[in-house]
Motif scaffolding. Structure first.
Motif, short mmCIF file in Angstrom:
data_model
loop_
_atom_site.label_atom_id
_atom_site.label_comp_id
_atom_site.label_asym_id
_atom_site.label_seq_id
_atom_site.Cartn_x
_atom_site.Cartn_y
_atom_site.Cartn_z
N ASP A 1 -10.47 -3.38 -3.96
CA ASP A 1 -9.17 -3.62 -3.34
C ASP A 1 -8.00 -3.21 -4.23
O ASP A 1 -7.03 -2.61 -3.76
N SER A 2 -8.08 -3.54 -5.53
CA SER A 2 -6.96 -3.22 -6.41
C SER A 2 -6.75 -1.72 -6.54
O SER A 2 -5.61 -1.24 -6.63
N ALA A 3 -7.84 -0.96 -6.51
CA ALA A 3 -7.72 0.50 -6.59
C ALA A 3 -7.16 1.08 -5.30
O ALA A 3 -6.38 2.05 -5.32
N ILE A 4 -7.54 0.51 -4.16
CA ILE A 4 -6.97 0.95 -2.88
C ILE A 4 -5.47 0.71 -2.88
O ILE A 4 -4.68 1.59 -2.50
N GLU A 5 -5.07 -0.47 -3.32
CA GLU A 5 -3.64 -0.80 -3.41
C GLU A 5 -2.91 0.19 -4.31
O GLU A 5 -1.82 0.66 -3.98
N ASP A 6 -3.51 0.51 -5.43
CA ASP A 6 -2.89 1.46 -6.37
C ASP A 6 -2.75 2.84 -5.74
O ASP A 6 -1.71 3.50 -5.90
N GLU A 7 -3.77 3.28 -5.03
CA GLU A 7 -3.72 4.60 -4.40
C GLU A 7 -2.63 4.68 -3.33
O GLU A 7 -1.89 5.66 -3.25
N LEU A 8 -2.54 3.65 -2.50
CA LEU A 8 -1.60 3.69 -1.38
C LEU A 8 -0.18 3.31 -1.80
O LEU A 8 0.78 4.04 -1.52
N ALA A 9 -0.04 2.17 -2.47
CA ALA A 9 1.30 1.75 -2.90
C ALA A 9 1.85 2.69 -3.95
O ALA A 9 3.05 3.00 -3.96
N GLY A 10 0.96 3.17 -4.86
CA GLY A 10 1.42 4.10 -5.89
C GLY A 10 1.95 5.39 -5.30
O GLY A 10 2.95 5.94 -5.76
N CYS A 11 1.30 5.87 -4.26
CA CYS A 11 1.77 7.08 -3.58
C CYS A 11 3.13 6.83 -2.93
O CYS A 11 4.06 7.64 -3.07
N ALA A 12 3.26 5.72 -2.22
CA ALA A 12 4.53 5.41 -1.56
C ALA A 12 5.66 5.24 -2.57
O ALA A 12 6.79 5.70 -2.36
N ASP A 13 5.35 4.58 -3.70
CA ASP A 13 6.36 4.39 -4.75
C ASP A 13 6.85 5.72 -5.30
O ASP A 13 8.05 5.92 -5.51
N GLU A 14 5.92 6.65 -5.53
CA GLU A 14 6.29 7.94 -6.10
C GLU A 14 7.12 8.76 -5.11
O GLU A 14 8.09 9.42 -5.49
N ILE A 15 6.75 8.73 -3.85
CA ILE A 15 7.54 9.44 -2.84
C ILE A 15 8.95 8.88 -2.77
O ILE A 15 9.94 9.62 -2.73
N GLU A 16 9.05 7.56 -2.80
CA GLU A 16 10.39 6.94 -2.76
C GLU A 16 11.20 7.30 -4.00
O GLU A 16 12.40 7.59 -3.90
N ARG A 17 10.56 7.31 -5.15
CA ARG A 17 11.28 7.63 -6.38
C ARG A 17 11.75 9.08 -6.38
O ARG A 17 12.86 9.38 -6.82
N ARG A 18 10.92 9.97 -5.87
CA ARG A 18 11.25 11.40 -5.90
C ARG A 18 12.20 11.83 -4.80
O ARG A 18 13.06 12.69 -5.02
#
Length: 249
Positions: free
Chosen positions: A143-160
């Motif tokens: 679960d923690s890796a799934i969260e990292d993959e999905l939330a991490g992607c969304a965070d990076e898109i928002e930042r960029r």
């Protein structure tokens, strides 16, 4: 009631790969959309509360974010005023689809859009969606890796790009109850590779799509909305299910 569907494209090139549609075929698809009278809507509008207006409707999506989209697809979409969503793998932006090489796939390795190009697409009205950080098979992760993959992607898109994605496409279309549950907390829409048109009631985290590779000729779309079209979609869905039973992912 009108037929509604979401089309999935990947690379627009001449390779003949199962992830490719040729530039000529894509142009024919776009021209067919314009002359058919079918509404082409943003992805989120396809699953909104007021989407059931009785009109035939399509949404256009692209997975992975290949560089050739800016050369072959984006100008056509812009010229015809058609909305689209591009799902990007944040950890591979500006690089290539190296996940195919890593798993020994015969899919050609091709360059992906960089952040500047994605920013220009976003400014032109193209929605940018999440497709994970590294393109893994999400159900195989904790679960923690799934969260990292999905939330991490969304965070990076928002930042960029300055805006947070509202939609996610699951890599390989692979999802389960855990993945969908995590996606529900992060996105308004989650799209799969389940090969069918949209039903009257859809789980927003498990939305089906039609892979455009199966419609490489505009003639294959001419019976849109008819019983014949629906039977063809069901037949292909059944064939895909049988292949997965014989040779699961």
């Amino acid at each position: 009631m009108g037929t509604r569907a979401i089309l999935t494209y990947h690379s627009i090139d001449e390779s003949g790969s199962v992830l490719s549609v040729s530039p000529l075929r894509f142009q024919e698809h776009v021209e067919w959309m314009r002359r058919s009278g079918i509404a082409v809507r943003p992805l989120d509008a396809m699953v909104s509360a007021d989407a059931h207006d009785g009109q035939h409707a399509l949404a256009i999506t692209f997975d992975d974010g290949y560089l050739n989209l800016t050369e072959r697809a984006a100008p056509l979409l812009r010229d015809h005023g058609l909305p689209a969503t591009v799902f990007v793998v944040s950890g591979r932006v500006g690089r290539d689809n190296g996940w195919e090489r890593a798993r020994g796939s015969r899919i050609p390795v091709r360059p992906l859009l960089d952040w500047d190009a994605l920013g220009r697409l976003h400014e032109s009205g193209v929605q940018i969606g999440a497709h994970s950080r590294t393109h893994p098979h999400l159900p195989r992760l904790v679960d923690s890796a799934i969260e990292d993959e999905l939330a991490g992607c969304a965070d990076e898109i928002e930042r960029r790009l300055g805006t947070r994605p509202i939609a996610v496409a699951y890599p390989y279309g692979a999802t389960d109850s855990r993945v969908a549950g995590i996606a529900r907390g992060l996105f308004r829409v989650g799209v799969t590779t389940r090969f069918r048109t949209l039903g009257a009631l859809e789980d927003p985290a498990l939305v089906p799509r039609l892979d455009a590779w199966y419609f490489r000729s505009p003639a294959s779309l001419e019976s849109w909305g008819s019983a014949k079209f629906q039977l063809r979609v069901l037949a292909r869905d059944g064939a895909r299910r049988m292949r997965r039973l014989v040779r699961p992912d």
